[in-house]
Design a protein around this motif. Structure first.
Motif, PDB file in Angstrom:
ATOM      1  N   GLU A   1       0.830  -1.209   0.000  1.00  0.00           N
ATOM      2  CA  GLU A   1       0.000   0.000   0.000  1.00  0.00           C
ATOM      3  C   GLU A   1       0.866   1.261   0.000  1.00  0.00           C
ATOM      4  O   GLU A   1       0.519   2.269  -0.628  1.00  0.00           O
ATOM      5  N   HIS A   2       1.979   1.189   0.711  1.00  0.00           N
ATOM      6  CA  HIS A   2       2.898   2.338   0.732  1.00  0.00           C
ATOM      7  C   HIS A   2       3.482   2.575  -0.660  1.00  0.00           C
ATOM      8  O   HIS A   2       3.598   3.729  -1.121  1.00  0.00           O
ATOM      9  N   LYS A   3       3.831   1.494  -1.353  1.00  0.00           N
ATOM     10  CA  LYS A   3       4.341   1.629  -2.722  1.00  0.00           C
ATOM     11  C   LYS A   3       3.257   2.206  -3.639  1.00  0.00           C
ATOM     12  O   LYS A   3       3.550   2.988  -4.545  1.00  0.00           O
ATOM     13  N   ALA A   4       2.004   1.786  -3.407  1.00  0.00           N
ATOM     14  CA  ALA A   4       0.907   2.310  -4.225  1.00  0.00           C
ATOM     15  C   ALA A   4       0.731   3.813  -4.009  1.00  0.00           C
ATOM     16  O   ALA A   4       0.445   4.563  -4.957  1.00  0.00           O
ATOM     17  N   THR A   5       0.919   4.282  -2.774  1.00  0.00           N
ATOM     18  CA  THR A   5       0.766   5.710  -2.484  1.00  0.00           C
ATOM     19  C   THR A   5       1.821   6.534  -3.205  1.00  0.00           C
ATOM     20  O   THR A   5       1.558   7.672  -3.617  1.00  0.00           O
ATOM     21  N   LYS A   6       3.006   5.984  -3.385  1.00  0.00           N
ATOM     22  CA  LYS A   6       4.058   6.708  -4.114  1.00  0.00           C
ATOM     23  C   LYS A   6       3.637   6.999  -5.549  1.00  0.00           C
ATOM     24  O   LYS A   6       4.123   7.941  -6.173  1.00  0.00           O
ATOM     25  N   GLY A   7       2.705   6.196  -6.093  1.00  0.00           N
ATOM     26  CA  GLY A   7       2.246   6.396  -7.452  1.00  0.00           C
ATOM     27  C   GLY A   7       1.438   7.664  -7.648  1.00  0.00           C
ATOM     28  O   GLY A   7       1.178   8.058  -8.798  1.00  0.00           O
ATOM     29  N   LEU A   8       1.047   8.331  -6.545  1.00  0.00           N
ATOM     30  CA  LEU A   8       0.315   9.587  -6.685  1.00  0.00           C
ATOM     31  C   LEU A   8       1.149  10.669  -7.359  1.00  0.00           C
ATOM     32  O   LEU A   8       0.607  11.612  -7.941  1.00  0.00           O
ATOM     33  N   ARG A   9       2.462  10.562  -7.283  1.00  0.00           N
ATOM     34  CA  ARG A   9       3.341  11.564  -7.895  1.00  0.00           C
ATOM     35  C   ARG A   9       3.522  11.328  -9.402  1.00  0.00           C
ATOM     36  O   ARG A   9       4.025  12.200 -10.100  1.00  0.00           O
ATOM     37  N   LEU A  10       3.161  10.172  -9.887  1.00  0.00           N
ATOM     38  CA  LEU A  10       3.431   9.797 -11.270  1.00  0.00           C
ATOM     39  C   LEU A  10       2.217  10.067 -12.158  1.00  0.00           C
ATOM     40  O   LEU A  10       1.082  10.138 -11.680  1.00  0.00           O
ATOM     41  N   PRO A  11       2.453  10.218 -13.473  1.00  0.00           N
ATOM     42  CA  PRO A  11       1.318  10.444 -14.378  1.00  0.00           C
ATOM     43  C   PRO A  11       0.452   9.204 -14.528  1.00  0.00           C
ATOM     44  O   PRO A  11       0.908   8.078 -14.328  1.00  0.00           O
ATOM     45  N   THR A  12      -0.807   9.452 -14.890  1.00  0.00           N
ATOM     46  CA  THR A  12      -1.743   8.374 -15.170  1.00  0.00           C
ATOM     47  C   THR A  12      -1.942   8.290 -16.674  1.00  0.00           C
ATOM     48  O   THR A  12      -2.275   9.286 -17.321  1.00  0.00           O
ATOM     49  N   VAL A  13      -1.704   7.130 -17.237  1.00  0.00           N
ATOM     50  CA  VAL A  13      -1.801   6.914 -18.676  1.00  0.00           C
ATOM     51  C   VAL A  13      -2.843   5.830 -18.938  1.00  0.00           C
ATOM     52  O   VAL A  13      -2.874   4.820 -18.248  1.00  0.00           O
ATOM     53  N   GLY A  14      -3.689   6.079 -19.973  1.00  0.00           N
ATOM     54  CA  GLY A  14      -4.699   5.086 -20.297  1.00  0.00           C
ATOM     55  C   GLY A  14      -5.225   5.284 -21.702  1.00  0.00           C
ATOM     56  O   GLY A  14      -4.893   6.255 -22.387  1.00  0.00           O
ATOM     57  N   VAL A  15      -6.009   4.350 -22.138  1.00  0.00           N
ATOM     58  CA  VAL A  15      -6.680   4.455 -23.445  1.00  0.00           C
ATOM     59  C   VAL A  15      -8.173   4.287 -23.213  1.00  0.00           C
ATOM     60  O   VAL A  15      -8.600   3.615 -22.268  1.00  0.00           O
ATOM     61  N   SER A  16      -8.947   4.920 -24.073  1.00  0.00           N
ATOM     62  CA  SER A  16     -10.402   4.806 -23.984  1.00  0.00           C
ATOM     63  C   SER A  16     -10.984   4.802 -25.386  1.00  0.00           C
ATOM     64  O   SER A  16     -10.394   5.360 -26.326  1.00  0.00           O
ATOM     65  N   GLY A  17     -12.124   4.182 -25.556  1.00  0.00           N
ATOM     66  CA  GLY A  17     -12.770   4.111 -26.852  1.00  0.00           C
ATOM     67  C   GLY A  17     -14.280   4.104 -26.696  1.00  0.00           C
ATOM     68  O   GLY A  17     -14.805   3.613 -25.698  1.00  0.00           O
ATOM     69  N   THR A  18     -14.972   4.643 -27.699  1.00  0.00           N
ATOM     70  CA  THR A  18     -16.432   4.703 -27.661  1.00  0.00           C
ATOM     71  C   THR A  18     -16.971   4.485 -29.079  1.00  0.00           C
ATOM     72  O   THR A  18     -16.416   5.023 -30.056  1.00  0.00           O
ATOM     73  N   TYR A  19     -18.022   3.714 -29.174  1.00  0.00           N
ATOM     74  CA  TYR A  19     -18.735   3.566 -30.452  1.00  0.00           C
ATOM     75  C   TYR A  19     -20.215   3.735 -30.160  1.00  0.00           C
ATOM     76  O   TYR A  19     -20.764   3.074 -29.261  1.00  0.00           O
ATOM     77  N   LEU A  20     -20.890   4.658 -30.908  1.00  0.00           N
ATOM     78  CA  LEU A  20     -22.272   5.018 -30.637  1.00  0.00           C
ATOM     79  C   LEU A  20     -23.154   4.763 -31.853  1.00  0.00           C
ATOM     80  O   LEU A  20     -22.710   4.901 -33.007  1.00  0.00           O
ATOM     81  N   HIS A  21     -24.414   4.440 -31.582  1.00  0.00           N
ATOM     82  CA  HIS A  21     -25.440   4.337 -32.626  1.00  0.00           C
ATOM     83  C   HIS A  21     -26.623   5.183 -32.179  1.00  0.00           C
ATOM     84  O   HIS A  21     -27.288   4.862 -31.190  1.00  0.00           O
ATOM     85  N   LEU A  22     -26.868   6.300 -32.904  1.00  0.00           N
ATOM     86  CA  LEU A  22     -27.962   7.210 -32.576  1.00  0.00           C
ATOM     87  C   LEU A  22     -29.247   6.771 -33.275  1.00  0.00           C
ATOM     88  O   LEU A  22     -29.219   5.982 -34.244  1.00  0.00           O
TER      89      LEU A  22
END
Length: 460
Positions: free
Chosen positions: A64-85
């Motif tokens: 948990e302590h190691k996880a808290t150190k991650g607050l200083r680091l950037p967050t990187v991710g991918v997202s996608g969306t497909y819509l039908h109106l």
């Protein structure tokens, strides 16, 4: 002939060597089964279920302590969306087209200007992006979170040490209680043997008409009592052995090789109290809680400052998005809460009260530990005085038993006097063993609570 003799001698020598090796290995194996208090303690730390569970708690907090150190680091991710109106998004400008046609004196605007019913977005669309975000400034909240996580890890490690100390104190108690029970069995056996011998002598004297029958009855009653106490002492050994085995976390123990420490004053009370106030794990826990409460004030103060972060997006794929022509963008975000109904002020005051609460706990804990140290030290002193007094009494009791036995053998004493003298001696010896037990248990607990566990274990 010499060759045959030499061969036999060599063969005999090899047999002797093998026998010697066997006896050495047997002795080593036998000694390996004789646990010292230190060996029992090492086994307990590796086999006891509570110690293992506490150790896993430490490992979990490390992660948990190691996880808290991650607050200083950037967050990187991918997202996608497909819509039908349900239908296309369109704008009908034909009315405006007709107005334009009228202004330009066009007789048929639809034929000349065309259809102005425009489709802005088709009903099927999709896109995918890569996202990145990173906090730049959070008013000190990230630093405080990391410090709090570090303190919590130290608290968990201290809690683990406290659990080990509690079990060590129990082990010292159970270990010496088992030794007390074994010493009692040995003493009860000696008393039984002495009274049995006296009973046999009394029967012979009666058969020869030297003493009346009542004298043999005294011996028989004493023998029955000695046998009953011997059986009870053996049951105490079995129970104490089970307690030690369960605490260590193993199924069987062959024996123990530790001895009682002879009562003595190793150092003054003041030194023990000073060690208690500087090395005790409970006080270290309170100290860490005080640090944690101070961090809590910093966390609440951080709400007065703005939160600043950067973010960015890159469009990996798009379908039917004519209005979105860009491939990427970056930006800086700021959030600053100017007023929240005085919540921050009250939370800061609450955090400061927690600091004062911990300080009061610390004061009382120091008083309690100082008093408890004196209690354990006084127990050691009392048992030392008892032990020295019993040593002197034992000398007189042995002399009395010798004189009563000789008087009975010469026909000038009674069987009851011999039994009384024997029991009086055994009672003094039992009190001596009990004094050794009480002294060692109090001394062991005092050493563990003052952080001197290794020193005490090495003495045994």
């Amino acid at each position: 002939m010499k060759t045959i003799i030499n061969f036999k001698l060599m063969k005999l020598s090899r047999i002797k060597s093998k026998l010697l090796l066997f006896f050495v290995l047997s002795a080593t194996f036998a000694n390996a089964q004789e646990l010292t208090l230190k060996q029992a303690h090492d086994l307990m730390l590796s086999e006891n279920g509570e110690v293992k569970a506490s150790n896993f708690e430490v490992k979990a907090m490390e992660e948990e302590h190691k996880a808290t150190k991650g607050l200083r680091l950037p967050t990187v991710g991918v997202s996608g969306t497909y819509l039908h109106l349900d239908e296309d998004i369109a704008v009908d400008l034909n009315t405006q087209r007709n107005m334009v046609g009228g202004l330009l004196s066009i007789p048929d605007p639809a034929a000349v200007l065309g259809d102005w019913n425009l489709t802005l977005q088709e009903k099927n669309l999709g896109f995918a992006t890569a996202d990145i975000s990173m906090p730049i400034f959070a008013g000190g909240k990230i630093n405080a979170a990391n410090k709090a996580s570090e303190i919590k890890l130290e608290l968990t490690e201290t809690k683990h040490q406290i659990k080990q100390d509690e079990l060590t104190i129990n082990l010292i108690n159970y270990f010496f209680k088992l030794k007390l029970a074994k010493e009692a069995v040995q003493l009860r056996q000696e008393v039984y043997d002495v009274i049995l011998l006296h009973n046999n002598q009394a029967n012979k004297f009666f058969e020869n008409g030297l003493i009346p029958e009542v004298e043999t009855l005294n011996a028989k009653v004493a023998l029955s009592n000695a046998n009953r106490e011997l059986l009870a002492a053996k049951k105490d050994v079995a129970l104490a052995t089970t307690a030690v085995q369960n605490l260590i976390g193993i199924n069987a123990i062959e024996g123990f090789s530790s001895k009682f420490n002879e009562p003595t004053f190793v150092k003054p009370l003041k030194e023990f109290q000073d060690d208690m106030l500087t090395e005790n794990q409970q006080l270290k826990t309170i100290e860490k809680n005080h640090e944690l409460a101070e961090v809590g004030v910093k966390v609440e103060n951080s709400d007065y400052f703005p939160k600043v972060g950067v973010m960015g997006k890159y469009v990996l794929w798009k379908d039917n998005l004519p209005l979105v022509d860009t491939k990427w963008f970056v930006g800086v975000g700021v959030e600053w809460e100017l007023f929240n109904g005085f919540q921050r002020e009250h939370k800061i005051k609450a955090s400061k009260y927690k600091i004062q609460q911990v300080e009061e706990f610390d004061k009382q804990a120091r008083l309690n530990l100082t008093t408890y140290t004196e209690k354990l030290y006084n127990t050691m002193q009392k048992e030392l005085e008892q032990y020295e007094s019993l040593n002197a009494d034992e000398i007189f009791a042995k002399k009395l038993k010798f004189m009563r036995t000789r008087a009975f053998e010469e026909g000038t004493g009674t069987s009851l006097e011999v039994v009384d003298a024997t029991l009086k001696l055994s009672e003094i010896q039992l009190h001596k063993i009990k004094a050794l037990y009480e002294y060692n248990v109090a001394y062991g607990e005092l050493m563990v609570l003052t952080g001197k566990t290794a020193s005490f274990l090495n003495q045994n």
